[in-house]
Design a protein around this motif. Structure first.
Motif, PDB file in Angstrom:
ATOM      1  N   GLY A  32       0.821  -1.221   0.000  1.00 12.86           N
ATOM      2  CA  GLY A  32       0.000   0.000   0.000  1.00 12.86           C
ATOM      3  C   GLY A  32       0.845   1.256   0.000  1.00 12.86           C
ATOM      4  O   GLY A  32       0.340   2.342  -0.282  1.00 12.86           O
ATOM      5  N   ASP A  33       2.131   1.121   0.316  1.00 11.79           N
ATOM      6  CA  ASP A  33       3.025   2.275   0.264  1.00 11.79           C
ATOM      7  C   ASP A  33       3.222   2.730  -1.183  1.00 11.79           C
ATOM      8  O   ASP A  33       3.273   1.907  -2.099  1.00 11.79           O
ATOM      9  N   THR A  34       3.386   4.029  -1.350  1.00 10.80           N
ATOM     10  CA  THR A  34       3.871   4.502  -2.642  1.00 10.80           C
ATOM     11  C   THR A  34       5.390   4.466  -2.590  1.00 10.80           C
ATOM     12  O   THR A  34       5.987   4.301  -1.512  1.00 10.80           O
ATOM     13  N   ILE A  35       6.020   4.637  -3.758  1.00  8.14           N
ATOM     14  CA  ILE A  35       7.485   4.679  -3.776  1.00  8.14           C
ATOM     15  C   ILE A  35       7.940   5.820  -2.878  1.00  8.14           C
ATOM     16  O   ILE A  35       8.860   5.673  -2.063  1.00  8.14           O
ATOM     17  N   ALA A  63       0.501  13.991  -4.767  1.00 12.05           N
ATOM     18  CA  ALA A  63      -0.868  13.866  -5.275  1.00 12.05           C
ATOM     19  C   ALA A  63      -0.863  13.643  -6.779  1.00 12.05           C
ATOM     20  O   ALA A  63      -1.709  14.174  -7.489  1.00 12.05           O
ATOM     21  N   ASN A  64       0.130  12.897  -7.249  1.00 14.52           N
ATOM     22  CA  ASN A  64       0.157  12.552  -8.675  1.00 14.52           C
ATOM     23  C   ASN A  64       0.678  13.686  -9.555  1.00 14.52           C
ATOM     24  O   ASN A  64       0.508  13.651 -10.764  1.00 14.52           O
ATOM     25  N   HIS A  65       1.280  14.693  -8.957  1.00 10.40           N
ATOM     26  CA  HIS A  65       1.789  15.792  -9.779  1.00 10.40           C
ATOM     27  C   HIS A  65       3.259  16.048  -9.518  1.00 10.40           C
ATOM     28  O   HIS A  65       3.763  17.103  -9.867  1.00 10.40           O
ATOM     29  N   ASP A  66       3.945  15.117  -8.857  1.00 10.77           N
ATOM     30  CA  ASP A  66       5.353  15.342  -8.543  1.00 10.77           C
ATOM     31  C   ASP A  66       6.213  15.004  -9.755  1.00 10.77           C
ATOM     32  O   ASP A  66       6.760  13.904  -9.884  1.00 10.77           O
ATOM     33  N   ALA A  67       6.343  15.986 -10.619  1.00 10.03           N
ATOM     34  CA  ALA A  67       6.996  15.759 -11.901  1.00 10.03           C
ATOM     35  C   ALA A  67       8.484  15.490 -11.752  1.00 10.03           C
ATOM     36  O   ALA A  67       9.122  14.985 -12.679  1.00 10.03           O
ATOM     37  N   LEU A  75      10.766  -4.568 -13.459  1.00 11.28           N
ATOM     38  CA  LEU A  75      10.173  -5.676 -12.706  1.00 11.28           C
ATOM     39  C   LEU A  75      10.183  -6.884 -13.631  1.00 11.28           C
ATOM     40  O   LEU A  75       9.520  -6.876 -14.661  1.00 11.28           O
ATOM     41  N   GLY A  76      10.971  -7.873 -13.241  1.00 16.29           N
ATOM     42  CA  GLY A  76      11.123  -9.013 -14.135  1.00 16.29           C
ATOM     43  C   GLY A  76      11.780  -8.541 -15.423  1.00 16.29           C
ATOM     44  O   GLY A  76      12.748  -7.789 -15.396  1.00 16.29           O
ATOM     45  N   ASP A  77      11.229  -8.940 -16.556  1.00 17.49           N
ATOM     46  CA  ASP A  77      11.838  -8.532 -17.823  1.00 17.49           C
ATOM     47  C   ASP A  77      11.137  -7.310 -18.394  1.00 17.49           C
ATOM     48  O   ASP A  77      11.302  -6.989 -19.558  1.00 17.49           O
ATOM     49  N   ARG A  78      10.370  -6.654 -17.556  1.00 11.18           N
ATOM     50  CA  ARG A  78       9.608  -5.526 -18.077  1.00 11.18           C
ATOM     51  C   ARG A  78      10.098  -4.228 -17.429  1.00 11.18           C
ATOM     52  O   ARG A  78      10.247  -4.159 -16.211  1.00 11.18           O
ATOM     53  N   THR A  79      10.340  -3.213 -18.222  1.00 10.90           N
ATOM     54  CA  THR A  79      10.740  -1.924 -17.677  1.00 10.90           C
ATOM     55  C   THR A  79       9.667  -0.902 -17.995  1.00 10.90           C
ATOM     56  O   THR A  79       9.126  -0.882 -19.097  1.00 10.90           O
ATOM     57  N   THR A  80       9.333  -0.099 -17.003  1.00  8.94           N
ATOM     58  CA  THR A  80       8.294   0.908 -17.184  1.00  8.94           C
ATOM     59  C   THR A  80       8.902   2.283 -16.937  1.00  8.94           C
ATOM     60  O   THR A  80       9.418   2.533 -15.842  1.00  8.94           O
ATOM     61  N   PRO A  81       8.864   3.150 -17.924  1.00  9.09           N
ATOM     62  CA  PRO A  81       9.428   4.485 -17.724  1.00  9.09           C
ATOM     63  C   PRO A  81       8.402   5.428 -17.100  1.00  9.09           C
ATOM     64  O   PRO A  81       7.196   5.181 -17.144  1.00  9.09           O
ATOM     65  N   ASN A  82       8.932   6.516 -16.526  1.00  9.39           N
ATOM     66  CA  ASN A  82       8.098   7.630 -16.080  1.00  9.39           C
ATOM     67  C   ASN A  82       6.976   7.215 -15.129  1.00  9.39           C
ATOM     68  O   ASN A  82       5.826   7.589 -15.287  1.00  9.39           O
ATOM     69  N   VAL A  83       7.351   6.424 -14.152  1.00 11.43           N
ATOM     70  CA  VAL A  83       6.413   6.037 -13.098  1.00 11.43           C
ATOM     71  C   VAL A  83       6.436   7.130 -12.032  1.00 11.43           C
ATOM     72  O   VAL A  83       7.501   7.544 -11.587  1.00 11.43           O
ATOM     73  N   ARG A  84       5.291   7.593 -11.655  1.00  9.84           N
ATOM     74  CA  ARG A  84       5.230   8.670 -10.666  1.00  9.84           C
ATOM     75  C   ARG A  84       5.350   8.110  -9.253  1.00  9.84           C
ATOM     76  O   ARG A  84       4.453   7.413  -8.776  1.00  9.84           O
ATOM     77  N   ALA A  88       2.580   5.806  -7.354  1.00  8.88           N
ATOM     78  CA  ALA A  88       2.755   4.411  -7.762  1.00  8.88           C
ATOM     79  C   ALA A  88       3.059   3.546  -6.549  1.00  8.88           C
ATOM     80  O   ALA A  88       3.900   3.885  -5.713  1.00  8.88           O
ATOM     81  N   ARG A  89       2.361   2.414  -6.449  1.00 10.82           N
ATOM     82  CA  ARG A  89       2.570   1.501  -5.331  1.00 10.82           C
ATOM     83  C   ARG A  89       3.890   0.763  -5.503  1.00 10.82           C
ATOM     84  O   ARG A  89       4.275   0.425  -6.628  1.00 10.82           O
ATOM     85  N   ILE A  90       4.566   0.478  -4.376  1.00  8.55           N
ATOM     86  CA  ILE A  90       5.774  -0.337  -4.475  1.00  8.55           C
ATOM     87  C   ILE A  90       5.375  -1.774  -4.770  1.00  8.55           C
ATOM     88  O   ILE A  90       4.313  -2.246  -4.353  1.00  8.55           O
ATOM     89  N   GLN A  91       6.255  -2.443  -5.520  1.00  9.08           N
ATOM     90  CA  GLN A  91       5.987  -3.836  -5.884  1.00  9.08           C
ATOM     91  C   GLN A  91       7.187  -4.669  -5.441  1.00  9.08           C
ATOM     92  O   GLN A  91       8.339  -4.220  -5.577  1.00  9.08           O
ATOM     93  N   ALA A  92       6.900  -5.851  -4.944  1.00 12.43           N
ATOM     94  CA  ALA A  92       7.979  -6.718  -4.458  1.00 12.43           C
ATOM     95  C   ALA A  92       8.941  -7.024  -5.595  1.00 12.43           C
ATOM     96  O   ALA A  92       8.523  -7.424  -6.677  1.00 12.43           O
ATOM     97  N   GLY A  93      10.228  -6.830  -5.342  1.00 18.66           N
ATOM     98  CA  GLY A  93      11.244  -7.166  -6.330  1.00 18.66           C
ATOM     99  C   GLY A  93      11.494  -6.095  -7.366  1.00 18.66           C
ATOM    100  O   GLY A  93      12.325  -6.279  -8.262  1.00 18.66           O
TER     101      GLY A  93
END
Lengths: 966, 87
Positions: A32-35, A63-67, A75-84, A88-93
């Motif tokens: 439930g934590d955000t980054i 509040a979703n505006h921290d640019a 995460l795994g073999d997937r990379t996601t750019p520009n995560v706020r 954004a919730r933290i994910q294990a690993g």
């Protein structure tokens, strides 16, 4: 800084620990934590770097505006750019890195850019790209400097389904006013969809917690909304765009939802605005709302000793929340000379006894200490402007005003006005069915927001026939929520207005001085408000600065309209499937079996030719062509538009649509039809046959079939002609059987008398072919004896196979579009759209036989009458190429006469039958009369072609009429 | 997405409709001058305001008239051409 003991209403689950890494170091947080909250709890202060100067940054809004807190998450073999990070919730690993750093967030080498800041003046994009010479250099520099995040180009393509929703009242925002609006509308009888961008309902009612009574009331509203049978709630959903007739795009984690509402209530609240002073971007300086969100939702104390910079009651509320969380409030610094009534009431709260309160405060600068975090705040007061006070703190919380979240209102066409008493824009004229309430409507007091929500909910419902309308809620007596000018220039600058793009006060001053002095120009020149947060924290202050420089009131200014999307949306949520369906005829699979090489034709795919092993393309095509000329060939022409017209006026209708006459066409006969537009330009052609006295069956070209059929309907309506029109394009398959042996071959498949006497040229017959009901037409399609067979689509394969089987003895060969094109070119037949263009009139194609000018009316007739009185500009003529030049002359090559362009080649090809190159050209009639066309085939190369009478092959068209050899 | 009311099928999304141009009376070809005819064929008025337009509900092939204010993109009313009793 540290995690607090469990708090009521917190969004984290302490029994579930989540491990991840940030910038290579292990971190852990709770589910439930955000980054942001997890990193703050772990003691991190610098979470990101600013875009231009690479200054260290911490949370601003949470509040979703921290640019500036934008992450690359692997995460795994997937990379996601520009995560706020702030939402954004933290994910294990997960492996988390701040974007836009050179060497990591803690020691970013890019911070040197700050040293070069004087060389990056405002408008530097404009200035850098002004000169052509240095353009490539600057382009390289900027391309390496700009852009956030890293896209994985090897990522698989993902599409998400779009979802649709329909509701009476859509309420955007589930804070106090949105909740009360939703409940009121639902109680009146309307169905309600209540959406909120957060993980839970409640909005500021949930995170402003100093009043247990208010929290309790909000909890009751949330429970009521969650349990009301007519309310559906949707959290983690952002209304990203408003479109016509209350069509709202709602972005959810999994897909885009297109919501069609009958009424929309905008209750999105307001974006708290920063104070502009030197050092206002240091980690630890944040909006009071950000601190309250971190405290209430994640039980994270973002500071241990804070100073509150405020100019409204909300700062005092934040001070109470801080004290409740055990944070020491060093001082409340009020920018106003006299705090308002609501602020005074909160200031008298026993919890604030002993807290230093200063008024008339002018913040001077914040300074950082070890680790880059804010360590002190220096300020003056209006009472003693000569004296600089300095407070040691590790947090500065700002609450000096709001910019109402009115993007959706703007997009919907709301007229706004600036209201002095509350220092913000207010909706003045709202489109029908659109309502605003709460902060977006200038109501800031808790009770006022609830009342305003009830008002909006009742009005929205009443507009749809549910319940009664109510009177508006007055804003009189409210404490002004926003400071008129919370902007404090410093001699050494670094007072940031726009955090996304690192824009300081003097950048605006310079831009205005350089002439970019309207909000639209200023925005583009400074790039203010063009960063990822789209000016949610900067546009209002930028406008205040602009108005002050120009010595005008804000009434004379307007905010730039924030267009959709209101918030970044994943590409995969927007991308749809390419919906360009390709049509296939019923015997498509047969073509594949026969080795078809496909080509597009309109929406269809058609065989260009049938590949033959060991033969080249042109050899295969020539063989197909020869089999038509000498034996028999078969082509699928099922892509033609096929239409029936019925009724006593059907003949008159066709007379008006086509240039020829059809009302006198004999039953059982066909005639060529040419169609013009009102300007006399050739747009289509086909074959029209009369089935019965009041029934016609006719074809249109492949590409036009859909639009023409629709246009037929409009024409019949316009002319008030009762005609029954049926589109049979998909219902019928059609084949063309052509060649001297076609009759003989057909005879074996039908009981119909196909002799020349019984079935003459241009006749139309109905009968069974291979046991299938069929419409047959004697056509001159490719200049040989030929029959066009139209059969119901379901029987197409049966008939096609039967024809090929029966023709085997005669050496039948299927032929494709290219052989058809050459066959027709040999006959001098034009292709509309290739040999004609959007200006080619019926007079220019030399087909007077097809045009009956003595009819009372046909489309284009009046224009032809006018055109006939003027000289002709172009004429479609045939030409023959000298030996050895066929491959060099291409379509669209120019015809040159006396050094001037006098026309162009429209069709060209090598005729296997005649064994020389032939073509059609649209040329100046005078040049055509000269008998010779000079075709430019290269920069200086010319080919001289002889103008030739049409058709090239079988000039008297004996072969198609009787099937006899010429 | 905009909603348009088809006189036969009721309110439908604009994606189901095709625009057929402004309804402009055709001058009598027998009596009109070449100049007037050319103006009819080639000239369109782009002045914003209430216009009579052809719209087709493509799924059903219904052609009808929409009175639309092109300045505000509001459709005042829609009706069948014959019901209008005018051209």
């Amino acid at each position: 800084m540290k995690r607090l003991p469990a708090r009521p209403g917190e969004w984290i689950r302490r029994d579930e620990v989540v491990r991840f890494t940030f910038e290579g170091q292990a971190r852990l947080g709770f589910a439930g934590d955000t980054i942001t909250s997890a990193l703050l709890a772990a003691g991190d202060a610098i979470l990101g770097r600013s875009f231009k100067y690479h200054r260290p940054r911490g949370p601003l809004s949470a509040a979703n505006h921290d640019a500036n807190l934008v992450m690359q998450v692997d995460l795994g073999d997937r990379t996601t750019p520009n995560v706020r990070a702030d939402v954004a919730r933290i994910q294990a690993g997960a492996v988390v890195h701040a974007v836009n750093t050179h060497g990591g967030v803690r020691s970013d080498r890019g911070a040197l850019t700050g040293f070069f800041a004087p060389f990056l003046p405002v408008g530097f994009y404009y200035k850098a790209f002004h000169g052509k010479r240095l353009f490539p250099l600057w382009e390289r520099v900027f391309r390496s400097m700009t852009g956030l995040g890293r896209v994985d180009l090897a990522a698989p393509q993902r599409t998400t389904p779009k979802r649709y929703d329909f509701v009476d009242v859509l309420v955007v925002g589930a804070g106090p006013s949105g909740l009360s609006a939703a409940l009121t509308a639902a109680l009146a009888g309307a169905s309600v969809l209540l959406i909120d961008e957060n993980m839970q309902l409640g909005g500021s009612g949930q995170y402003v917690r100093h009043s247990p009574d208010r929290v309790e009331r909000i909890n009751r509203l949330v429970d009521a909304a969650n349990s009301h049978p007519r309310i559906r709630t949707l959290c983690d959903a952002v209304a990203v765009g408003y479109y016509a007739d209350h069509w709202v795009a709602v972005d959810t984690p999994r897909s885009l939802v297109k919501v069609r509402a009958r009424s929309v209530i905008v209750a999105q609240g307001g974006f708290e605005q920063p104070v502009v002073f030197r050092g206002n971007d240091l980690p630890g300086v944040m909006l009071a709302g950000a601190a309250q969100r971190l405290l209430a939702r994640y039980a994270v104390a973002p500071a241990s000793r804070v100073v509150i910079l405020t100019a409204n009651e909300h700062g005092y509320a934040a001070a109470l929340d801080a004290i409740d969380a055990g944070i020491h409030v060093e001082a409340i610094l009020d920018l106003r000379a006299t705090p308002g009534p609501a602020s005074r009431e909160l200031a008298s709260d026993p919890r604030l006894v002993g807290v230093h309160l200063a008024t008339g405060v002018q913040p001077y600068e914040a300074s950082s200490g070890a680790g880059g975090r804010v360590a002190s705040l220096a300020f003056r007061t209006a009472a003693a402007p000569g004296r600089l006070h300095k407070i040691a703190i590790d947090g500065v919380w700002m609450s000096v005003g709001f910019a109402p979240a009115q993007s959706l209102l703007h997009q919907a066409g709301t007229v706004m006005r600036y209201e002095r008493s509350i220092e913000q824009f207010l909706p003045q004229t709202l489109p029908k069915g659109l309502f605003a309430c709460g902060k977006a409507n200038g109501r800031y007091g808790f009770d006022a927001r609830l009342a305003d929500g009830e008002r909006a909910g009742a009005q929205a419902a009443a507009g749809l026939g549910f319940g009664a309308d109510v009177a508006p809620v007055s804003i009189a007596g409210e404490e002004c929520p926003s400071h008129e000018y919370p902007i404090f220039p410093h001699p050494k600058g670094k007072e940031f207005v726009d955090f996304d793009e690192d824009i300081q006060i003097r950048d605006y001053e310079n831009a205005v001085q350089e002439g970019f002095d309207s909000s639209e120009l200023l925005k583009r020149y400074t790039t203010s408000g063009m960063g990822p947060s789209q000016g949610k924290h900067s546009n209002m202050n930028a406008l205040r600065i602009l108005a002050r420089i120009r010595g005008e009131g804000l009434e004379q200014h307007a905010l730039t309209t924030a267009r959709p999307m209101f918030h970044p949306v994943l590409m995969s949520h927007l991308a749809g499937r390419g919906f360009q369906p390709e049509r296939r005829t019923p015997i498509d699979a047969e073509h594949t079996t026969l080795g078809a090489v496909w080509m597009p034709a309109g929406n269809w795919r058609r065989p260009e030719y049938y590949a033959v092993e060991g033969k080249s393309r042109s050899e295969a095509i020539a063989a197909e062509l020869r089999s038509v000329r000498t034996g028999v060939g078969l082509i699928d022409v099922g892509t033609l538009g096929k239409v029936e017209a019925h009724g006593p006026c059907a003949g008159e209708f066709l007379d008006r649509v086509y240039t020829g006459r059809f009302s006198n066409l004999k039953v059982g006969m066909t005639r060529y039809g040419l169609m013009l537009d009102e300007a006399g330009v050739v747009i289509d052609d086909g074959v029209i046959g009369r089935l019965r006295a009041e029934s016609f069956y006719f074809t249109t070209t492949t590409g036009n079939s859909g639009t023409l059929f629709r246009e037929f309907g409009r024409l019949a309506t316009t002319w008030r002609l009762p005609v029954g029109l049926v589109n049979l394009t998909g219902h019928y398959a059609a084949f063309n059987l052509a060649g001297p042996k076609s009759r003989e071959m057909l005879r074996s498949l039908t009981t119909l008398d196909v002799s020349e006497d019984a079935f003459p040229y241009l006749a139309l017959r109905e009968g069974a072919v291979a046991g299938v009901p069929c419409r047959l037409m004697r056509v001159g399609f490719v200049g040989e004896l030929g029959f066009e067979l139209h059969v119901p689509a379901d029987y197409a394969v049966t008939v096609w196979r039967a024809l090929l089987q029966a023709g085997r003895a005669h050496g039948i060969r299927p032929f494709g579009v290219e052989a058809q094109r050459l066959l027709r070119l040999e006959k001098g037949h034009m292709i509309i759209g290739q040999d004609t263009d959007a200006t080619t009139t019926a007079l220019e194609i030399n087909a007077p036989w097809a045009i009956k000018m003595d009819k009372p009316f046909f489309i284009g007739q009046r224009s032809l009458q006018a055109l006939a009185r003027t000289p002709r500009h172009l004429s479609l003529v045939g030409f023959r190429l000298p030996p050895g030049t066929a491959g060099r002359v291409k379509e669209a090559h120019l015809v040159i006469h006396d050094g001037e362009i006098s026309g162009r080649v429209t069709s060209v090809g090598h005729s296997p039958t005649l064994e020389y190159g032939i073509g059609l050209a649209l040329v100046d009639p005078k040049v055509a009369d000269s008998g010779l066309l000079s075709i430019r085939v290269g920069r200086t190369e010319m080919v001289e072609a002889a103008v030739t009478a049409l058709p090239f092959y079988d000039p008297d068209s004996q072969r198609q009429r009787s099937g006899s050899s010429p | 997405m905009k909603i348009l009311v088809c006189p036969i099928n009721g309110p439908r999304s604009i994606s189901e409709f095709a625009y057929g141009g402004e309804i402009r009376p055709m001058p009598d070809p027998a009596t009109t001058s070449d100049g007037d005819w050319a103006r009819y064929v080639f000239n369109r008025s782009g002045v914003a305001g209430v216009k009579l337009e052809w719209w087709c509900h493509t799924a059903s092939g219904v052609w009808f008239v929409a009175e639309r204010d092109t300045a505000t993109d509001t459709v005042l009313q829609t009706y069948l051409y014959d019901a209008a009793g005018r051209s």
